[in-house]
Design an enzyme around this catalytic site. Structure first.
Site, PDB file in Angstrom:
ATOM      1  N   GLU A 149       6.321   3.886   5.337  1.00 39.11           N
ATOM      2  CA  GLU A 149       6.143   4.670   4.117  1.00 39.11           C
ATOM      3  C   GLU A 149       6.037   6.157   4.423  1.00 39.11           C
ATOM      4  O   GLU A 149       6.514   6.987   3.655  1.00 39.11           O
ATOM      5  CB  GLU A 149       4.880   4.195   3.387  1.00 39.11           C
ATOM      6  CG  GLU A 149       5.050   2.805   2.769  1.00 39.11           C
ATOM      7  CD  GLU A 149       3.737   2.140   2.429  1.00 39.11           C
ATOM      8  OE1 GLU A 149       3.051   1.687   3.378  1.00 39.11           O
ATOM      9  OE2 GLU A 149       3.388   2.073   1.242  1.00 39.11           O
ATOM     10  N   ASN A 208      -1.984  10.406   2.950  1.00 43.39           N
ATOM     11  CA  ASN A 208      -2.155   9.205   2.140  1.00 43.39           C
ATOM     12  C   ASN A 208      -3.655   9.004   1.934  1.00 43.39           C
ATOM     13  O   ASN A 208      -4.341   8.449   2.786  1.00 43.39           O
ATOM     14  CB  ASN A 208      -1.523   8.019   2.889  1.00 43.39           C
ATOM     15  CG  ASN A 208      -1.666   6.710   2.136  1.00 43.39           C
ATOM     16  OD1 ASN A 208      -2.336   6.638   1.100  1.00 43.39           O
ATOM     17  ND2 ASN A 208      -1.056   5.669   2.667  1.00 43.39           N
ATOM     18  N   ARG A 211       1.229  10.875  -0.878  1.00 42.53           N
ATOM     19  CA  ARG A 211       1.384   9.600  -1.555  1.00 42.53           C
ATOM     20  C   ARG A 211       0.461   9.600  -2.774  1.00 42.53           C
ATOM     21  O   ARG A 211      -0.742   9.818  -2.643  1.00 42.53           O
ATOM     22  CB  ARG A 211       0.992   8.456  -0.630  1.00 42.53           C
ATOM     23  CG  ARG A 211       1.061   7.121  -1.337  1.00 42.53           C
ATOM     24  CD  ARG A 211       0.468   6.020  -0.499  1.00 42.53           C
ATOM     25  NE  ARG A 211       0.589   4.756  -1.203  1.00 42.53           N
ATOM     26  CZ  ARG A 211      -0.275   3.761  -1.058  1.00 42.53           C
ATOM     27  NH1 ARG A 211      -1.299   3.877  -0.250  1.00 42.53           N
ATOM     28  NH2 ARG A 211      -0.108   2.647  -1.722  1.00 42.53           N
ATOM     29  N   ARG A 230      -8.134  -9.024  -3.253  1.00 46.62           N
ATOM     30  CA  ARG A 230      -7.768  -9.102  -4.680  1.00 46.62           C
ATOM     31  C   ARG A 230      -7.193 -10.471  -5.009  1.00 46.62           C
ATOM     32  O   ARG A 230      -6.449 -11.050  -4.212  1.00 46.62           O
ATOM     33  CB  ARG A 230      -6.721  -8.037  -5.023  1.00 46.62           C
ATOM     34  CG  ARG A 230      -7.236  -6.626  -4.920  1.00 46.62           C
ATOM     35  CD  ARG A 230      -6.110  -5.619  -5.152  1.00 46.62           C
ATOM     36  NE  ARG A 230      -6.157  -4.575  -4.140  1.00 46.62           N
ATOM     37  CZ  ARG A 230      -5.115  -3.863  -3.736  1.00 46.62           C
ATOM     38  NH1 ARG A 230      -3.923  -4.066  -4.251  1.00 46.62           N
ATOM     39  NH2 ARG A 230      -5.255  -2.941  -2.808  1.00 46.62           N
ATOM     40  N   HIS A 242       3.494  -0.002  -4.309  1.00 44.61           N
ATOM     41  CA  HIS A 242       4.145  -0.133  -2.990  1.00 44.61           C
ATOM     42  C   HIS A 242       5.630   0.211  -3.092  1.00 44.61           C
ATOM     43  O   HIS A 242       6.421  -0.209  -2.254  1.00 44.61           O
ATOM     44  CB  HIS A 242       4.059  -1.563  -2.411  1.00 44.61           C
ATOM     45  CG  HIS A 242       2.701  -2.017  -2.004  1.00 44.61           C
ATOM     46  ND1 HIS A 242       2.291  -3.332  -2.162  1.00 44.61           N
ATOM     47  CD2 HIS A 242       1.667  -1.368  -1.432  1.00 44.61           C
ATOM     48  CE1 HIS A 242       1.061  -3.463  -1.707  1.00 44.61           C
ATOM     49  NE2 HIS A 242       0.654  -2.276  -1.254  1.00 44.61           N
TER      50      HIS A 242
END
Ligand code: ADP
Length: 382
Positions: free
Chosen positions: A370, A11, A75, A225, A164
């Protein structure tokens, strides 16, 4: 105990690379680690290629027989309009992913380097790309379209892609398993609250709405963010403050959210400051309130989108570990059939139900994984 084989999951983020060696059949991680602060002044390595070299060395040093690595799962943040299912990586796929750099300038270039270096290190096994946007390919047009000039949107591939996705898909699947229900009959809201944060509405295993859009900037309040914002703010800052596009990008992606409001983006620190009080505590309290308020708005919206919600699942760093957020975001929703049990919410560990007896909607904590989801996807190609 010998595994049938292992999957290396990579990732590569903008400034970090996480890796995990996963036994996809047993569902366990054999080894995991990360290289952080890539390219930063006091970081361990200058670039992603050097970071991957370091990871390869760690794999060798672990003493694990690397011949057991039967696949590598990558990923990839943005799959654009082209990719949604896990995809066997070829030179053509790499070229197409590179074309998507414009849509995900912080992430896709790092993903591509990770793919290229790892293909070199493990040339004889399948490499599989798993796209963060993939699960949201199914969004109906009404949810995926921005209400802007149609021709402009078409020409520049502007739509709501969502991110996601691997986590939302995995967690909604776990909800069905934990409740022993047929996923096709379940309506679920997943709240993925990590550094980045996103919500999704899933009907019968199919995503019908999500909070992130063209980029991972839209939606919930995040560590750094802003989430949802009036685009007019950007025009105003451009005209009134002379901020250019790169400065605005940096402001919205790196200096906003919890950090913008309070000075800290780590949720644990935010809670500590809020507890300590004073001027910093007040700023932290406001950031916390904005965060929970936004979350509550999305839950309400997704209740309306789905019509009936069987389960709400909290996941990722904040979702799994901050009981006050779960309680405050859902407080007072008894009338809508959502009641968190304070005792269950504050105690217990791992996947569990935290709603009160008689709550029409089952509220749950479901740890995301994940890496396991990516490993399983890659294993299909072995
Ligand atoms: P990433 O998006 O980097 O994978 P994570 O899912 O690991 O992020 O979530 C990171 C966030 O979770 C951080 O803001 C961190 O402070 C928060 N977090 C982790 N543990 C706790 C905890 N015990 N209480 C509150 N927040 C926590």
């Amino acid at each position: 105990m010998t595994a049938a084989g292992l999957v290396l999951v990579l990732n590569s983020g903008s400034s970090s690379i996480k890796f995990q060696l996963v036994d996809p059949v047993a569902g366990t991680a054999v080894l995991s680690g990360l290289v952080e602060q890539i390219g930063e002044a006091d970081g361990p390595v200058a670039d992603h290629a050097a970071g991957l070299k370091l990871i390869h060395q760690r794999l060798v040093d672990s003493g694990i027989d690397l011949a057991a690595v039967r696949a590598v799962g990558h990923r990839v943040v943005h799959g654009g309009k082209l990719f949604h299912r896990p995809t066997l990586i070829t030179d053509e796929v790499v070229t197409e992913v590179e074309r998507l750099d414009e849509l995900a300038p912080l992430h896709n270039p790092a993903n591509v380097i990770g793919i290229e270096v790892a293909r070199n290190d493990f040339p004889d096994v399948p490499h599989v790309a798993v796209f963060d946007t993939g699960f949201f390919h199914s969004l109906p047009a009404a949810a995926a379209s921005y209400a802007i000039d149609h021709d402009v949107a078409m020409r520049y591939d502007i739509r709501r892609y969502g991110f996601h996705g691997t986590s939302h898909e995995y967690v909604s699947g776990e909800v069905a398993i934990l409740l022993d229900r047929d996923p096709a009959e379940l309506n679920v809201i997943v709240l993925h609250l990590g550094n980045g944060a996103s919500a999704s509405a899933i009907r019968g295993g199919v995503a019908v709405e999500t909070s992130m859009g063209l980029t991972p900037l839209e939606g919930l309040v995040m560590g750094t963010r802003s989430g949802d914002i009036d685009a007019g703010v950007l025009f105003h800052l451009n005209r009134a403050a002379g901020m250019g596009v790169d400065e605005l990008d940096e402001l919205m992606n790196r200096r906003s959210g919890l950090k913008g409001l309070s000075g800290v983006n780590d949720f644990r620190e935010l809670l500590e400051r809020r507890e300590a009080g004073g001027a910093l505590g007040e700023a932290a309290a406001l950031a916390y309130d904005v965060y929970c308020h936004r979350l509550r708005k999305y839950v309400g919206a997704y209740l309306a989108v789905l019509g009936r919600v069987d389960a709400i699942a909290f996941t990722a760093g904040v979702g799994e570990n901050a009981p006050s957020v779960r309680e405050d975001a859902l407080a007072g929703l008894d009338g809508l059939g959502i009641a968190v049990d304070p005792e269950r919410n504050r105690t217990g560990k791992g996947a569990r139900i935290i709603s009160a007896e008689g709550s029409r909607t089952t509220v749950m904590v479901v740890p995301t994984n994940e890496e396991l989801a990516i490993a399983r996807a890659a294993w299909q190609f072995v």
